[in-house]
Motif scaffolding. Sequence first.
Motif, PDB file in Angstrom:
ATOM      1  N   ALA A 139       0.832  -1.207   0.000  1.00  0.00           N
ATOM      2  CA  ALA A 139       0.000   0.000   0.000  1.00  0.00           C
ATOM      3  C   ALA A 139       0.862   1.250   0.000  1.00  0.00           C
ATOM      4  O   ALA A 139       0.550   2.236  -0.679  1.00  0.00           O
ATOM      5  N   PHE A 140       1.963   1.220   0.744  1.00  0.00           N
ATOM      6  CA  PHE A 140       2.868   2.363   0.774  1.00  0.00           C
ATOM      7  C   PHE A 140       3.496   2.576  -0.606  1.00  0.00           C
ATOM      8  O   PHE A 140       3.567   3.703  -1.094  1.00  0.00           O
ATOM      9  N   ALA A 141       3.915   1.484  -1.241  1.00  0.00           N
ATOM     10  CA  ALA A 141       4.506   1.599  -2.581  1.00  0.00           C
ATOM     11  C   ALA A 141       3.483   2.149  -3.573  1.00  0.00           C
ATOM     12  O   ALA A 141       3.808   3.031  -4.384  1.00  0.00           O
ATOM     13  N   LEU A 142       2.251   1.661  -3.520  1.00  0.00           N
ATOM     14  CA  LEU A 142       1.204   2.165  -4.408  1.00  0.00           C
ATOM     15  C   LEU A 142       0.833   3.607  -4.074  1.00  0.00           C
ATOM     16  O   LEU A 142       0.569   4.411  -4.957  1.00  0.00           O
ATOM     17  N   GLY A 143       0.818   3.934  -2.791  1.00  0.00           N
ATOM     18  CA  GLY A 143       0.476   5.287  -2.354  1.00  0.00           C
ATOM     19  C   GLY A 143       1.541   6.310  -2.707  1.00  0.00           C
ATOM     20  O   GLY A 143       1.249   7.508  -2.766  1.00  0.00           O
ATOM     21  N   MET A 144       2.762   5.865  -2.955  1.00  0.00           N
ATOM     22  CA  MET A 144       3.811   6.806  -3.353  1.00  0.00           C
ATOM     23  C   MET A 144       3.502   7.430  -4.706  1.00  0.00           C
ATOM     24  O   MET A 144       3.905   8.553  -4.977  1.00  0.00           O
ATOM     25  N   SER A 164       3.508  11.369  -5.035  1.00  0.00           N
ATOM     26  CA  SER A 164       4.283  12.082  -6.055  1.00  0.00           C
ATOM     27  C   SER A 164       3.405  12.971  -6.913  1.00  0.00           C
ATOM     28  O   SER A 164       3.721  14.134  -7.166  1.00  0.00           O
ATOM     29  N   VAL A 165       2.291  12.411  -7.370  1.00  0.00           N
ATOM     30  CA  VAL A 165       1.383  13.185  -8.203  1.00  0.00           C
ATOM     31  C   VAL A 165       0.719  14.279  -7.364  1.00  0.00           C
ATOM     32  O   VAL A 165       0.513  15.397  -7.836  1.00  0.00           O
ATOM     33  N   GLY A 166       0.400  13.970  -6.109  1.00  0.00           N
ATOM     34  CA  GLY A 166      -0.164  14.978  -5.207  1.00  0.00           C
ATOM     35  C   GLY A 166       0.806  16.123  -4.975  1.00  0.00           C
ATOM     36  O   GLY A 166       0.403  17.287  -4.888  1.00  0.00           O
ATOM     37  N   LEU A 167       2.082  15.810  -4.889  1.00  0.00           N
ATOM     38  CA  LEU A 167       3.099  16.841  -4.726  1.00  0.00           C
ATOM     39  C   LEU A 167       3.080  17.784  -5.920  1.00  0.00           C
ATOM     40  O   LEU A 167       3.095  19.008  -5.767  1.00  0.00           O
ATOM     41  N   GLY A 168       3.000  17.207  -7.111  1.00  0.00           N
ATOM     42  CA  GLY A 168       2.916  18.038  -8.319  1.00  0.00           C
ATOM     43  C   GLY A 168       1.616  18.820  -8.387  1.00  0.00           C
ATOM     44  O   GLY A 168       1.602  20.013  -8.698  1.00  0.00           O
ATOM     45  N   MET A 169       0.501  18.172  -8.087  1.00  0.00           N
ATOM     46  CA  MET A 169      -0.800  18.831  -8.146  1.00  0.00           C
ATOM     47  C   MET A 169      -0.930  19.877  -7.037  1.00  0.00           C
ATOM     48  O   MET A 169      -1.619  20.881  -7.205  1.00  0.00           O
ATOM     49  N   GLY A 170      -0.266  19.650  -5.922  1.00  0.00           N
ATOM     50  CA  GLY A 170      -0.309  20.610  -4.817  1.00  0.00           C
ATOM     51  C   GLY A 170       0.349  21.932  -5.162  1.00  0.00           C
ATOM     52  O   GLY A 170       0.136  22.933  -4.473  1.00  0.00           O
ATOM     53  N   LEU A 171       1.139  21.949  -6.218  1.00  0.00           N
ATOM     54  CA  LEU A 171       1.770  23.193  -6.644  1.00  0.00           C
ATOM     55  C   LEU A 171       0.772  24.146  -7.293  1.00  0.00           C
ATOM     56  O   LEU A 171       1.073  25.313  -7.498  1.00  0.00           O
ATOM     57  N   VAL A 172      -0.408  23.635  -7.639  1.00  0.00           N
ATOM     58  CA  VAL A 172      -1.497  24.492  -8.103  1.00  0.00           C
ATOM     59  C   VAL A 172      -2.188  25.032  -6.851  1.00  0.00           C
ATOM     60  O   VAL A 172      -2.312  24.330  -5.860  1.00  0.00           O
ATOM     61  N   ILE A 202      -9.133  10.049  -3.876  1.00  0.00           N
ATOM     62  CA  ILE A 202      -8.042   9.147  -4.263  1.00  0.00           C
ATOM     63  C   ILE A 202      -8.035   7.906  -3.384  1.00  0.00           C
ATOM     64  O   ILE A 202      -7.808   6.789  -3.861  1.00  0.00           O
ATOM     65  N   GLY A 203      -8.315   8.070  -2.094  1.00  0.00           N
ATOM     66  CA  GLY A 203      -8.432   6.917  -1.207  1.00  0.00           C
ATOM     67  C   GLY A 203      -9.528   5.969  -1.658  1.00  0.00           C
ATOM     68  O   GLY A 203      -9.352   4.741  -1.664  1.00  0.00           O
ATOM     69  N   LEU A 204     -10.673   6.528  -2.059  1.00  0.00           N
ATOM     70  CA  LEU A 204     -11.775   5.699  -2.548  1.00  0.00           C
ATOM     71  C   LEU A 204     -11.407   4.977  -3.845  1.00  0.00           C
ATOM     72  O   LEU A 204     -11.747   3.801  -4.021  1.00  0.00           O
ATOM     73  N   PHE A 205     -10.710   5.675  -4.730  1.00  0.00           N
ATOM     74  CA  PHE A 205     -10.262   5.021  -5.966  1.00  0.00           C
ATOM     75  C   PHE A 205      -9.281   3.904  -5.646  1.00  0.00           C
ATOM     76  O   PHE A 205      -9.276   2.872  -6.319  1.00  0.00           O
ATOM     77  N   HIS A 206      -8.444   4.076  -4.617  1.00  0.00           N
ATOM     78  CA  HIS A 206      -7.495   3.029  -4.233  1.00  0.00           C
ATOM     79  C   HIS A 206      -8.190   1.898  -3.477  1.00  0.00           C
ATOM     80  O   HIS A 206      -7.548   0.904  -3.133  1.00  0.00           O
ATOM     81  N   GLY A 258      -6.612   1.920   0.541  1.00  0.00           N
ATOM     82  CA  GLY A 258      -7.354   3.179   0.544  1.00  0.00           C
ATOM     83  C   GLY A 258      -6.849   4.169   1.572  1.00  0.00           C
ATOM     84  O   GLY A 258      -6.609   5.339   1.270  1.00  0.00           O
ATOM     85  N   VAL A 259      -6.651   3.715   2.799  1.00  0.00           N
ATOM     86  CA  VAL A 259      -6.221   4.614   3.878  1.00  0.00           C
ATOM     87  C   VAL A 259      -4.806   5.128   3.637  1.00  0.00           C
ATOM     88  O   VAL A 259      -4.535   6.328   3.764  1.00  0.00           O
ATOM     89  N   VAL A 260      -3.898   4.246   3.269  1.00  0.00           N
ATOM     90  CA  VAL A 260      -2.509   4.658   3.054  1.00  0.00           C
ATOM     91  C   VAL A 260      -2.416   5.646   1.888  1.00  0.00           C
ATOM     92  O   VAL A 260      -1.736   6.668   1.980  1.00  0.00           O
ATOM     93  N   SER A 261      -3.114   5.367   0.794  1.00  0.00           N
ATOM     94  CA  SER A 261      -3.041   6.285  -0.357  1.00  0.00           C
ATOM     95  C   SER A 261      -3.674   7.632  -0.030  1.00  0.00           C
ATOM     96  O   SER A 261      -3.179   8.672  -0.465  1.00  0.00           O
ATOM     97  N   MET A 262      -4.745   7.647   0.749  1.00  0.00           N
ATOM     98  CA  MET A 262      -5.371   8.903   1.148  1.00  0.00           C
ATOM     99  C   MET A 262      -4.404   9.741   1.989  1.00  0.00           C
ATOM    100  O   MET A 262      -4.225  10.935   1.740  1.00  0.00           O
ATOM    101  N   LEU A 263      -3.757   9.112   2.959  1.00  0.00           N
ATOM    102  CA  LEU A 263      -2.814   9.837   3.818  1.00  0.00           C
ATOM    103  C   LEU A 263      -1.615  10.352   3.019  1.00  0.00           C
ATOM    104  O   LEU A 263      -1.182  11.498   3.203  1.00  0.00           O
ATOM    105  N   LEU A 264      -1.087   9.540   2.125  1.00  0.00           N
ATOM    106  CA  LEU A 264       0.058   9.968   1.315  1.00  0.00           C
ATOM    107  C   LEU A 264      -0.334  11.060   0.322  1.00  0.00           C
ATOM    108  O   LEU A 264       0.466  11.956   0.036  1.00  0.00           O
TER     109      LEU A 264
END
Length: 186
Positions: A17-22, A26-34, A48-52, A142-148
Amino acid sequence: MDISGLISELITLVIMAFALGMDAFSVGLGMGLVRLRFRQIFYIGVIIGLFHIWMPLLGMFIGKLLSDKLGMLATYGGGVLLLILGIQMIYSSFKRDEEPFIKPVGWGLMIFALSVSLDSFSVGLSLGIFGARTFLTIMIFGVVSMLLTWLGLLLGRRVQGWLGSYSEALGGSILLAFGIKLLFQL
């Protein structure tokens, strides 16, 4: 299954889950720049958690029926979606007077969430073949990806203030690079 087997499975699922949530981080880091509000960040993380949750669930069910070839197609699809998002963000950073084609709201958020959860669909295919515990797996994913995702969006938001007008172009570059990485990893 004994308690040590359950603990071993739990540790394995958390690492996966951690590997998938990374991806989401990463994408959240990029999107957070908006420029995003905290309410949007919260909502994006939940989606994103629900999608995961539902993507690996779907993958687990289909994984019992299909071969691993669909997993490669899902990874390519995710790479293409990230390329489109990245190019759009870079383009819109230079065209300040136009509205971006894809925003992290509505359908844009759904495309964004789908792009970062396609790899969990692929993993779900594999887990479905091996008979992993369905409920435990999807809840951890779901939980790990939401938190990441929240962590990535919040860090991106923080950095956005330092970078000024170049932050959206940088965010698009991150998405673009991640899409290229997904396309050429196979």
